[in-house]
Design a protein around this motif. Structure first.
Motif, PDB file in Angstrom:
ATOM      1  N   TYR A  30      -9.287  -7.873 -13.492  1.00 23.48           N
ATOM      2  CA  TYR A  30      -8.923  -7.297 -12.205  1.00 23.48           C
ATOM      3  C   TYR A  30      -9.895  -6.166 -11.915  1.00 23.48           C
ATOM      4  N   GLN A  44     -10.100  -2.479  -9.662  1.00 23.39           N
ATOM      5  CA  GLN A  44      -9.267  -1.520  -8.948  1.00 23.39           C
ATOM      6  C   GLN A  44     -10.166  -0.447  -8.356  1.00 23.39           C
ATOM      7  N   GLU A  57      -4.709  -0.682  -5.071  1.00 23.13           N
ATOM      8  CA  GLU A  57      -4.041  -1.551  -6.015  1.00 23.13           C
ATOM      9  C   GLU A  57      -5.045  -2.396  -6.790  1.00 23.13           C
ATOM     10  N   PRO A  58      -4.671  -2.853  -7.997  1.00 16.99           N
ATOM     11  CA  PRO A  58      -5.527  -3.797  -8.719  1.00 16.99           C
ATOM     12  C   PRO A  58      -5.595  -5.111  -7.947  1.00 16.99           C
ATOM     13  N   LYS A  59      -6.781  -5.707  -7.953  1.00 17.79           N
ATOM     14  CA  LYS A  59      -6.965  -7.008  -7.306  1.00 17.79           C
ATOM     15  C   LYS A  59      -7.572  -7.978  -8.302  1.00 17.79           C
ATOM     16  N   LEU A  60      -7.056  -9.183  -8.308  1.00 18.57           N
ATOM     17  CA  LEU A  60      -7.557 -10.194  -9.222  1.00 18.57           C
ATOM     18  C   LEU A  60      -9.012 -10.509  -8.906  1.00 18.57           C
ATOM     19  N   PHE A 119       3.472   0.399  -8.534  1.00 15.85           N
ATOM     20  CA  PHE A 119       2.981  -0.843  -7.939  1.00 15.85           C
ATOM     21  C   PHE A 119       3.990  -1.956  -8.130  1.00 15.85           C
ATOM     22  N   GLN A 123      -0.978 -12.409 -11.138  1.00 20.30           N
ATOM     23  CA  GLN A 123      -0.128 -11.504 -10.384  1.00 20.30           C
ATOM     24  C   GLN A 123      -0.918 -10.831  -9.267  1.00 20.30           C
ATOM     25  N   PHE A 177      -0.800  -7.678  -6.387  1.00 25.02           N
ATOM     26  CA  PHE A 177      -0.187  -6.363  -6.288  1.00 25.02           C
ATOM     27  C   PHE A 177      -0.049  -5.874  -4.863  1.00 25.02           C
ATOM     28  N   GLY A 178       1.023  -5.094  -4.650  1.00 27.10           N
ATOM     29  CA  GLY A 178       1.175  -4.374  -3.397  1.00 27.10           C
ATOM     30  C   GLY A 178       0.310  -3.133  -3.391  1.00 27.10           C
ATOM     31  N   PRO A 179       0.294  -2.397  -2.254  1.00 29.14           N
ATOM     32  CA  PRO A 179      -0.615  -1.255  -2.092  1.00 29.14           C
ATOM     33  C   PRO A 179      -0.214  -0.015  -2.871  1.00 29.14           C
TER      34      PRO A 179
END
Lengths: 112, 113
Positions: free
Chosen positions: A36, A38, A43-46, B90, B102, B104-106
């Motif tokens: 991920y 970040q 937020e973390p993003k894949l 989160f 997964q 994630f929201g902000p």
């Protein structure tokens, strides 16, 4: 020993450089692996999943070495926009609800 | 981007007050998770849900409760907020627990004074 360990960095590289991050995990029966990214205060993003055979997505290449229990992420031709924290994520074996274990992240800064 | 929203996005509260954070998804995913993120600890799972009214504890659940009355909403309640619960929270969703990517929201930044 932490379940997932990463070199926190920071890694400071010039644009166009190639940079590699490694991550080790302690549970040899772990099933799934991810990277991920970040951005600061986001937020973390894949970024990508990591497959046993290794996989590539554009400038990004992920590798898995089950025997040595590490995964790696290679970024080629770094861009300023690659500056972020990269999180190594592992799904341990034996969890019934999809628990993920997160490393603390490796900070990358790409400079002009 | 996955359709996940969190509210409020920022909150300042006082020690001892109850606080409820909301996570709302439009993806109809079965699995939902609450994490907290703190410097030096990374992301840690607080509670998770594997369906409506089906929830269970994660690794740092003390002082938190959750509820899920609808597929789309997952609420996190701090029963009596303490300064140690100052954190970024989160929410995440997942379609399948088998492979479990997964999303994630902000996030919600919570400060407990």
């Amino acid at each position: 020993r932490k379940e997932v360990e990463q070199d926190p960095g920071p890694f400071n590289v010039p644009e166009g450089a190639t940079v590699a991050f490694n991550c080790t995990y302690s549970n040899s029966a772990s099933q799934s692996f991810f990277w991920y990214r970040q951005d600061c205060r986001k937020e973390p993003k894949l970024l990508m999943s990591v497959y046993s055979s290794g996989n590539e997505d554009g400038r990004f290449t992920a590798q898995l070495n089950r025997a040595s229990q590490y995964i790696s992420l290679l970024i080629r031709d770094s861009k300023l926009s690659d500056s972020a924290t990269y999180l190594c994520v592992v799904k341990p074996e034996g969890t019934s609800y999809g628990k993920l274990t997160f490393g603390q992240g490796t900070i990358l800064t790409v400079h002009p | 981007d996955a359709g996940i929203t969190q509210s409020p996005r920022h909150k300042v509260t006082e020690t001892g007050t109850p606080v409820t954070l909301r996570c709302h998804q439009t993806e109809n995913h079965r699995y939902m998770y609450w994490y907290r993120q703190d410097p030096g600890h990374g992301l840690r799972l607080i509670h998770y849900s594997y369906g409506v009214k089906d929830t269970d504890k994660g690794e740092v659940s003390d002082g938190y409760s959750v509820s899920r009355s609808k597929t789309e909403d997952f609420l996190l309640t701090l029963e009596s907020a303490t300064s140690s619960q100052t954190s970024v929270y989160f929410c995440a969703i997942s379609e399948s627990q088998a492979y479990n990517e997964q999303f994630f929201g902000p996030g919600t930044r919570l400060t407990v004074l």
